[in-house]
Structure formats: C-alpha cells, structure tokens
Design a protein around this motif. Structure first.
Motif, PDB file in Angstrom:
ATOM      1  N   ASN A  14      79.961  71.179  81.277  1.00 16.05           N
ATOM      2  CA  ASN A  14      80.749  72.267  80.952  1.00 16.05           C
ATOM      3  C   ASN A  14      80.203  73.682  81.034  1.00 16.05           C
ATOM      4  OD1 ASN A  14      83.006  70.490  80.381  1.00 16.05           O
ATOM      5  ND2 ASN A  14      82.824  70.849  78.144  1.00 16.05           N
ATOM      6  N   CYS A  15      78.880  73.614  81.056  1.00 16.10           N
ATOM      7  CA  CYS A  15      78.144  75.228  80.825  1.00 16.10           C
ATOM      8  C   CYS A  15      77.228  75.090  82.057  1.00 16.10           C
ATOM      9  CB  CYS A  15      77.670  75.613  79.540  1.00 16.10           C
ATOM     10  SG  CYS A  15      76.401  74.350  79.043  1.00 16.10           S
ATOM     11  N   SER A  16      76.902  74.027  82.618  1.00 16.42           N
ATOM     12  CA  SER A  16      75.632  73.956  83.543  1.00 16.42           C
ATOM     13  C   SER A  16      74.403  74.085  83.153  1.00 16.42           C
ATOM     14  CB  SER A  16      76.314  74.869  84.751  1.00 16.42           C
ATOM     15  OG  SER A  16      77.430  74.195  85.485  1.00 16.42           O
ATOM     16  N   GLY A  17      74.011  73.868  81.977  1.00 16.69           N
ATOM     17  CA  GLY A  17      72.848  74.260  81.234  1.00 16.69           C
ATOM     18  C   GLY A  17      72.628  75.592  80.864  1.00 16.69           C
ATOM     19  N   HIS A  18      73.841  76.594  80.897  1.00 14.34           N
ATOM     20  CA  HIS A  18      73.590  78.003  80.510  1.00 14.34           C
ATOM     21  C   HIS A  18      74.455  77.970  79.216  1.00 14.34           C
ATOM     22  CE1 HIS A  18      71.832  79.282  84.069  1.00 14.34           C
ATOM     23  NE2 HIS A  18      72.755  78.673  84.840  1.00 14.34           N
ATOM     24  N   THR A  36      78.028  93.007  71.557  1.00 10.10           N
ATOM     25  CA  THR A  36      78.033  91.562  72.112  1.00 10.10           C
ATOM     26  C   THR A  36      78.441  90.536  70.950  1.00 10.10           C
ATOM     27  OG1 THR A  36      75.832  91.168  72.410  1.00 10.10           O
ATOM     28  CG2 THR A  36      76.960  92.142  74.065  1.00 10.10           C
ATOM     29  N   VAL A  37      78.997  89.384  71.344  1.00  9.86           N
ATOM     30  CA  VAL A  37      79.081  88.167  70.570  1.00  9.86           C
ATOM     31  C   VAL A  37      78.543  87.146  71.285  1.00  9.86           C
ATOM     32  CG1 VAL A  37      80.865  86.985  69.331  1.00  9.86           C
ATOM     33  CG2 VAL A  37      81.271  89.243  69.672  1.00  9.86           C
ATOM     34  N   PRO A  38      77.525  86.295  70.572  1.00 12.46           N
ATOM     35  CA  PRO A  38      77.130  85.317  71.429  1.00 12.46           C
ATOM     36  C   PRO A  38      78.025  83.935  71.138  1.00 12.46           C
ATOM     37  CG  PRO A  38      75.915  85.612  69.139  1.00 12.46           C
ATOM     38  CD  PRO A  38      76.868  86.741  69.409  1.00 12.46           C
ATOM     39  N   THR A  43      80.630  71.763  74.068  1.00 10.73           N
ATOM     40  CA  THR A  43      80.266  70.614  74.193  1.00 10.73           C
ATOM     41  C   THR A  43      78.870  69.957  73.849  1.00 10.73           C
ATOM     42  OG1 THR A  43      81.789  70.296  76.190  1.00 10.73           O
ATOM     43  CG2 THR A  43      80.183  68.704  76.257  1.00 10.73           C
ATOM     44  N   CYS A  44      77.945  70.940  74.293  1.00  9.57           N
ATOM     45  CA  CYS A  44      76.570  70.557  74.012  1.00  9.57           C
ATOM     46  C   CYS A  44      75.936  71.359  72.690  1.00  9.57           C
ATOM     47  CB  CYS A  44      75.719  70.976  75.240  1.00  9.57           C
ATOM     48  SG  CYS A  44      75.657  72.783  75.702  1.00  9.57           S
ATOM     49  N   HIS A  45      76.815  72.259  72.171  1.00  8.09           N
ATOM     50  CA  HIS A  45      76.596  72.732  70.955  1.00  8.09           C
ATOM     51  C   HIS A  45      75.241  73.925  71.103  1.00  8.09           C
ATOM     52  CE1 HIS A  45      79.360  70.537  68.809  1.00  8.09           C
ATOM     53  NE2 HIS A  45      78.790  69.543  69.317  1.00  8.09           N
ATOM     54  N   GLY A  46      75.327  74.437  72.297  1.00  7.45           N
ATOM     55  CA  GLY A  46      74.187  75.528  72.629  1.00  7.45           C
ATOM     56  C   GLY A  46      72.741  74.852  73.049  1.00  7.45           C
ATOM     57  N   THR A  47      72.779  73.609  73.484  1.00  2.00           N
ATOM     58  CA  THR A  47      71.358  73.080  73.940  1.00  2.00           C
ATOM     59  C   THR A  47      71.357  72.990  75.377  1.00  2.00           C
ATOM     60  OG1 THR A  47      72.134  70.859  73.886  1.00  2.00           O
ATOM     61  CG2 THR A  47      71.010  71.470  71.819  1.00  2.00           C
ATOM     62  N   GLY A  48      72.098  73.014  76.299  1.00  4.10           N
ATOM     63  CA  GLY A  48      72.310  73.083  77.676  1.00  4.10           C
ATOM     64  C   GLY A  48      72.337  71.500  78.060  1.00  4.10           C
ATOM     65  N   SER A  49      71.931  70.782  77.487  1.00  4.02           N
ATOM     66  CA  SER A  49      71.916  69.187  77.994  1.00  4.02           C
ATOM     67  C   SER A  49      72.961  68.208  76.847  1.00  4.02           C
ATOM     68  CB  SER A  49      70.451  68.673  77.877  1.00  4.02           C
ATOM     69  OG  SER A  49      69.933  68.739  76.570  1.00  4.02           O
ATOM     70  N   VAL A  50      73.111  67.099  77.336  1.00  6.40           N
ATOM     71  CA  VAL A  50      73.878  66.177  76.716  1.00  6.40           C
ATOM     72  C   VAL A  50      73.362  64.785  76.804  1.00  6.40           C
ATOM     73  CG1 VAL A  50      76.109  67.413  76.999  1.00  6.40           C
ATOM     74  CG2 VAL A  50      75.391  65.933  79.017  1.00  6.40           C
TER      75      VAL A  50
END
Length: 61
Positions: A14-18, A36-38, A43-50
C-alpha cells in the motif's frame, strides 16, 4: 567462512515502504513554516514492511 543471508523484507504494497507521510494542513505557524500532520500507513502501521500473509493477500486482490 560462509556468510548467512537474511530473507529480504517484504515491502508494504500500500505504501511501497514509505510508511509515514507528513501532510500540510494549510495553516502557517508564527515563524512562517507550515503545520503538518504525520499520517501512518494503515496496513503496515508505520513500519514499511509486512508479514508474508499480508504481502501475498495484497497481490492476489
């Protein structure tokens, strides 16, 4: 002596690692910068990998 190779990490489809993005709100702060809002990937909950089941399920869909 042989080197051990680790399995490559599975990048989130979903995020391609970003995994985290900062979205500008349009509001300017006193110093002139923008607020800004982070936002993290749901899907990955901010880790970039699944894990493997999530990676294969996303490709099948």
């Amino acid at each position: 002596m042989p080197q051990h190779s680790h399995a490559p990490t599975r990048i989130c489809p979903n995020c391609s690692g970003h995994a985290t993005a900062h979205i500008a709100t349009g509001v300017r702060l006193r110093d002139g910068s923008r607020a800004t809002v982070p936002v993290t990937c749901p899907t990955c909950h901010g880790t970039g990998s699944v894990t493997r089941p999530l990676a294969t399920a996303a490709k099948a869909a």
